[in-house]
Design an enzyme around this catalytic site. Sequence first.
Site, PDB file in Angstrom:
ATOM      1  CD  GLU A 155       0.684  36.026 -11.241  1.00 39.72           C
ATOM      2  OE1 GLU A 155      -0.297  35.988 -10.490  1.00 39.72           O
ATOM      3  OE2 GLU A 155       0.773  35.358 -12.295  1.00 39.72           O
ATOM      4  CB  CYS A 189      -2.516  36.253 -13.541  1.00 43.56           C
ATOM      5  SG  CYS A 189      -2.746  34.501 -13.950  1.00 43.56           S
ATOM      6  CE  LYS A 237      -5.165  38.009 -10.569  1.00 37.48           C
ATOM      7  NZ  LYS A 237      -4.653  36.626 -10.720  1.00 37.48           N
TER       8      LYS A 237
END
Length: 530
Positions: free
Chosen positions: A286, A404, A351
């Site tokens: 990430e 994440c 995301k």
Amino acid sequence: MKRLAGRIILLWGWRRALVAFLAGALAVLAQAPYDFFAVCFVSFPLLVWLLDGATGEASDGWFRHLRPAFAVGWWFGFGYFLAGLWWIGSALLVEADSFAWALPFAVVGIPLALAFFYGFATAVARLLWSNDIGRIAALAFGFGLAEWLRDFLFTGFPWNAVGYAAMPVPLLMQSVSVTGMVGVNALAVFVFALPALLAARRHVRLGGALAAVLVAAHAGFGYVRLAAKVEPATRAIDVRIVQPAVDLSEKWDPSVPDRIFATLLGLSAKAPETGHAKPQLILWPETSVPFFFAERPDALTALGEMLGDGQTLIAGVVREEGGSAEDADRRYYNSVVAIDDKGQIADAVDKVHLVPFGEYLPFADLLGRLGLKQLVAGPTTYAAGNERHPIALPGGIRVLPFICYEVIFPDLVAVDATSAELIVNVTNDAWFGDTPGPYQHFRQAQIRAVENGVPLLRAANNGISAVVDPRGRILDALAIDVRGAIDVHVPISNRAIVSSSQRRINGLLIMLLFALAAFAMNVRQRLRAN
């Protein structure tokens, strides 16, 4: 046992709250990295006995009648979440000069809020309470319901759901592929709480038999799944996972991006490990790229020169969209991009599920006027992506990326045969150092592979990076704070036993069964009393 239970039942005031708090804190030892699930056979019986004594006057109304039970559950939850999530404060110490003031709010405030779910669980259980095995079923229903709600209410945060305590190793993970986390949560609490029956000696044989059957089914199904002959792989992919172990104090330092990028290139371009083919897919963590590609076209050129024919890089980046840097409409996304062997961005996925206060500020206008701002994350506030889609690799293999903590949401990570054949999880757990946090995060990602019956590829900035097979077995991994890369040949052949929607239905049916059993026992007790 009877004497101990009697003393627990008669506790009052701060003593009752303290025992509930300690019982909850003790239960955290069942979670990763400790995996000592036996403590739950102490914590949950203590909770049952505390609830036996947590009675209010029925004449005071149902709310006041349930208040003692809610308080017991709240203190249990506060102990559980405080002991299990204290490491969140480590993220605020990365930039201590700016955010140390918020440490007590993160370390204590989050557990304070999450404890309300367990207070709700015990209040619901108390509504269906009885003096026999029915109360164990009531507690299982209450916790199953609370954990299900925790998955989506107030943006959701199902971290360290109690069911993970029953799945410390792949042998004990396989049941989740049928019942989902909803079912595992309820069943785990039911089994963990059954020793409470030893005090009153009522339904001990029934409880023992049910415990034996459920544990045998849980372990037996795991044994059969792991021992079963694996179907020949229809396809396979050679993967390299890069773990650069970049110090967060340098992550967005404008003087070091070239050095970080050179580290990533060097780890990606090295010769394959002995016995491994040249990787078809290279995976970076990430926000691994420390600049915007739009400002550094030379970086894409360097990637095109590094990647060989047919190779694809999937890298975590900060993606920008909109006008100039001064434009108020400019948006930034926490994303992954797929870069082909020509150095071109072939695809991007943003995301969708952002971290409140970490990647964006809820109620920004109101809280901004109070002087609050986001506490951690990268160089900016992120916008949420609109949708998630699989990334197609050369050869037709599709990977579905999760960034994440998105990977901790079972319903979000719902992979079927029509969507993707690999789960990709990129993360930067360096915020939390070598604390229980990264281990807990990895365990939840590991369970997603078992649920969905597909391999998991995980790249973390400083660990834990790993490749996990469809049955939860770790094929290879890099530990915390290790800089390096792993090459793994990943066969693609397995599929989920049941669909994600069927798992959800199965879990809700298990919860309903516990609710009906608790209700029946409660009614029978009331009829006997009358």
